[in-house]
Write an enzyme that holds these catalytic residues in place. Sequence first.
Site, PDB file in Angstrom:
ATOM      1  N   GLU A 103       0.754  -1.148   0.247  1.00 47.17           N
ATOM      2  CA  GLU A 103      -0.186  -0.013  -0.031  1.00 47.17           C
ATOM      3  C   GLU A 103       0.732   1.056   0.203  1.00 47.17           C
ATOM      4  OE1 GLU A 103      -2.462  -1.340   3.772  1.00 47.17           O
ATOM      5  OE2 GLU A 103      -3.762  -1.067   1.455  1.00 47.17           O
ATOM      6  N   GLU A 123      -3.110  -9.822   3.672  1.00 43.04           N
ATOM      7  CA  GLU A 123      -3.834  -9.944   5.363  1.00 43.04           C
ATOM      8  C   GLU A 123      -4.682 -10.694   4.964  1.00 43.04           C
ATOM      9  OE1 GLU A 123      -3.259  -7.801   2.636  1.00 43.04           O
ATOM     10  OE2 GLU A 123      -2.908  -5.326   3.491  1.00 43.04           O
TER      11      GLU A 123
HETATM   12  N1  COA Z   1       4.786  -7.318  11.550  1.00 40.35           N
HETATM   13  C1  COA Z   1       5.602  -7.846  12.484  1.00 40.35           C
HETATM   14  N2  COA Z   1       6.154  -8.865  12.732  1.00 40.35           N
HETATM   15  C2  COA Z   1       6.973 -10.010  11.564  1.00 40.35           C
HETATM   16  C3  COA Z   1       5.912  -9.328  10.782  1.00 40.35           C
HETATM   17  C4  COA Z   1       4.871  -7.624  10.557  1.00 40.35           C
HETATM   18  N3  COA Z   1       4.189  -8.036   9.234  1.00 40.35           N
HETATM   19  N4  COA Z   1       6.479  -9.763   9.465  1.00 40.35           N
HETATM   20  C5  COA Z   1       7.143 -10.779  10.076  1.00 40.35           C
HETATM   21  N5  COA Z   1       7.882 -10.618  11.634  1.00 40.35           N
HETATM   22  C6  COA Z   1       8.740 -10.693  12.493  1.00 40.35           C
HETATM   23  C7  COA Z   1       8.237 -12.665  12.684  1.00 40.35           C
HETATM   24  O1  COA Z   1       7.227 -12.820  13.590  1.00 40.35           O
HETATM   25  C8  COA Z   1       9.409 -12.975  12.878  1.00 40.35           C
HETATM   26  O2  COA Z   1       9.899 -12.368  13.979  1.00 40.35           O
HETATM   27  P1  COA Z   1      10.829 -13.697  14.499  1.00 40.35           P
HETATM   28  O3  COA Z   1      11.881 -13.490  13.795  1.00 40.35           O
HETATM   29  O4  COA Z   1      10.796 -12.903  16.418  1.00 40.35           O
HETATM   30  O5  COA Z   1       9.617 -15.183  15.046  1.00 40.35           O
HETATM   31  C9  COA Z   1      10.902 -12.416  12.256  1.00 40.35           C
HETATM   32  O6  COA Z   1       9.648 -11.212  11.793  1.00 40.35           O
HETATM   33  C10 COA Z   1      10.711 -13.154  10.493  1.00 40.35           C
HETATM   34  O7  COA Z   1       9.813 -13.472   9.860  1.00 40.35           O
HETATM   35  P2  COA Z   1       9.643 -15.089   9.415  1.00 40.35           P
HETATM   36  O8  COA Z   1       8.147 -15.341   9.013  1.00 40.35           O
HETATM   37  O9  COA Z   1       9.946 -15.946  10.305  1.00 40.35           O
HETATM   38  O10 COA Z   1      11.145 -15.299   8.342  1.00 40.35           O
HETATM   39  P3  COA Z   1      10.839 -15.808   6.469  1.00 40.35           P
HETATM   40  O11 COA Z   1      11.666 -14.291   5.915  1.00 40.35           O
HETATM   41  O12 COA Z   1       9.942 -16.902   6.855  1.00 40.35           O
HETATM   42  O13 COA Z   1       9.225 -14.428   6.252  1.00 40.35           O
HETATM   43  C11 COA Z   1       8.022 -12.601   5.524  1.00 40.35           C
HETATM   44  C12 COA Z   1       8.872 -13.318   6.315  1.00 40.35           C
HETATM   45  C13 COA Z   1       7.674 -10.481   5.113  1.00 40.35           C
HETATM   46  C14 COA Z   1       7.541 -13.294   4.035  1.00 40.35           C
HETATM   47  C15 COA Z   1       6.329 -13.488   6.790  1.00 40.35           C
HETATM   48  O14 COA Z   1       7.358 -13.216   7.323  1.00 40.35           O
HETATM   49  C16 COA Z   1       5.400 -13.004   6.171  1.00 40.35           C
HETATM   50  O15 COA Z   1       4.330 -13.380   5.374  1.00 40.35           O
HETATM   51  N6  COA Z   1       4.894 -11.714   7.296  1.00 40.35           N
HETATM   52  C17 COA Z   1       4.361 -11.466   7.330  1.00 40.35           C
HETATM   53  C18 COA Z   1       3.497 -10.335   6.429  1.00 40.35           C
HETATM   54  C19 COA Z   1       2.266  -9.693   6.272  1.00 40.35           C
HETATM   55  O16 COA Z   1       1.172 -10.567   6.518  1.00 40.35           O
HETATM   56  N7  COA Z   1       1.797  -8.444   6.237  1.00 40.35           N
HETATM   57  C20 COA Z   1       0.531  -7.860   6.183  1.00 40.35           C
HETATM   58  C21 COA Z   1       1.273  -7.229   7.321  1.00 40.35           C
HETATM   59  S1  COA Z   1      -1.065  -6.834   6.802  1.00 40.35           S
END
Ligand code: COA
Length: 698
Positions: A103, A123
């Site tokens: 966004e 989301e």
């Molecule tokens: N907010 C807060 N913390 C987040 C986050 C977010 N949007 N996205 C990831 N994190 C944190 C995870 O909890 C994890 O924390 P930890 O190491 O303390 O467990 C760390 O970041 C790494 O995330 P992880 O998922 O283990 O790494 P990855 O490399 O496998 O994947 C992403 C990275 C970004 C693809 C994945 O974390 C993801 O899909 N995040 C959510 C994205 C999302 O839904 N965004 C929309 C929110 S409205």
Amino acid sequence: MSVVRLELEGRLAVVTIDNPPVNALSQAVRAGIVRAVDEAEDAGADAIVLCCAGRTFVAGADIREFGKPPKPPWLPEVIARIEACRRPVVAAIHGTTLGGGLELALGCHYRIAVPTARVGFPEVNLGLIPGSGGTQRLPRLVGAERALDMMISGKPVGAVEAARVGVIDRLAESGDLLDEAMGFAREQASGGERPRLIRDLSVDPVDPGFFSDYRKRIARRTRGLMSPERIVRCVEAALQVPIDEALRQEREHFFECMASPQSSALRHLFFAERQAVKPPPGVSPAAGGPEITHIAVIGAGTMGAGIAYSCLGVGFRVTVLDYDEAGLARGRKTIEGLYEGGVARGKVSPAKAEDGLGRLTTSQDYGAVANADLVIEAVFESMAVKEQVFARLDRVCRADTILATNTSTLDVDRIAQATGRPEKVIGTHFFSPAHIMRLVEIVRGDATGDAVIISALALAKRLRKVGVVVGNCFGFVGNRMLYGYGRESQLLLLEGAAPEQIDGALQEWGMAMGPHAVGDLAGLDVGYSVRRERTDLPDDPRFYRMADVLVEAGRLGRKTGKGMYRYESGSRAPIPDPEVESWIAREADALGVERRAIDAQEIVERCIYGLIVEGARILEEGIASRSGDIDVVWVNGYGFPRHRGGPMHYADTIGVDKIYARVCEFRDRFGPMYWEVPNLLEDLGRSGGKFADFKPGA
Ligand code: COA
């Protein structure tokens, strides 16, 4: 150090977000962006590049802030500030630009991305909708249908595809993203005209029946979820009302979703799934086992073949061993069939299939597994057979080879005692079909070494599965709880509920399938033989009575065309069978069980509370290290609805006090044999506590 910094490169401003690990849009980041844009404008910059340090452009809002009172500036305000900027703002994208991150990028005037970047709106996986203009800006770029597909699937798309459809304006091919972004920004600045805003575009019109057709198309896969419908409404609004009104409606839907128990459940699972795969308390992440390159799988049945296929898929060398020549040939055929299916569906390239099969060997000779780094045993579920296999493996395998059992119920310590290396023995309980199901219960025996636990967690991660470490007891976490659930679904039959009524009530509540349809699918003989192996069955002739009667009459489930239901040839649809209905009535009569009308609420409460009661015991005994682990097991292995967060989160949502009160009623009504109240349930019920806050052994 500040999470957002501004640097001036000549007449260009570079704003860098640096908020590890994934540059989530915390309040400090949001405020930092506004401040940096203000300062860049004040400094008279010709253009602004917005980029991120570390592994990714912004991966979303900070999920940790969700559910708490939002602190200004909100993301829509940040985006409005960027849009109001008189000079072009270019987003320089790498990594995974998700949710609020996308966004933010769509609020910028232009987007440049490295070809390996991915962008998307996940989301929906958190029970939410894009709430900062995503539902309005995306359809303006890619049209209503593609925007809906992206937002409702939640799946990110690659930058090359995103560039093709117009989400990304340019691909940075040179390997230096910042340099190319700065060049792009200078080009845009040189024209001198006011930069383009996505909000000023209009959405391409759609056919009159488009939205009702779209709703029908997604109905099945979005059953029970609230955010997909809200997303459709927002995109409808994008076509019908001015953007500011549509943005207002989007925000309203966003907050409604955010406040829902569904979103709270899905956010709980987001963190629980990340927590579950970490080493359990007391196990050092530094404890490393041998590097695993060669895996042996003992037993070429469906499970063994599925495990072997999963291991081949991520690059391991795999030897499948089976004493039976025909069984071994069947196992190889199963693996080849899985590859053929993968190629036919476009999931696996022919080259990858060839490479995978090139790493597979099959053998009847234990000598062939002597050099494996890890052995996974997947033979018949019988203690005597497993003890023999492990004693043999212990004799032939290298001293540092890890020996894992895929048992789904049996005592891992007893299996370990068949070897001279109990510290190297562990359970890795895969779920069927093993190449699809994400869950692996990693069962830690009394003697299992820390290094072996760490290796098993690493294996699950490499297989792209969720490995949850659990303690050793009959059925571990998943199958032990299944007994609470299955037992009630069986008793309810005798008491007067028909199989289709029980399945219907639980499916309506959200379970992927009802317990009786699942039993037929798995084969009723599987549970039957496990019950024959158990020495601790309750002294109750009603216990799994109907399942036993059906198996003894040769009705084993779908594979025999008859089980709890009947099946027409070639069809997988369960059809209620009057014969079964009359057998149930006959058995109830013989056992003196009084039959009555039973409503859906009682069915759901008895089955789900049966699960929760066993879950409470498992937590109390420390078989699971956290209540979230139990949730992860049930959601990923047993079709428990994600949007209810897992059985323990569901109990916390309803209120443990209410569950406690109802379980006391069940105990008084049905007797303590199955409804004895666990101490933990009583303690939390009386004190107003939550399972999520309970730490075993603390
Ligand atoms: N907010 C807060 N913390 C987040 C986050 C977010 N949007 N996205 C990831 N994190 C944190 C995870 O909890 C994890 O924390 P930890 O190491 O303390 O467990 C760390 O970041 C790494 O995330 P992880 O998922 O283990 O790494 P990855 O490399 O496998 O994947 C992403 C990275 C970004 C693809 C994945 O974390 C993801 O899909 N995040 C959510 C994205 C999302 O839904 N965004 C929309 C929110 S409205």
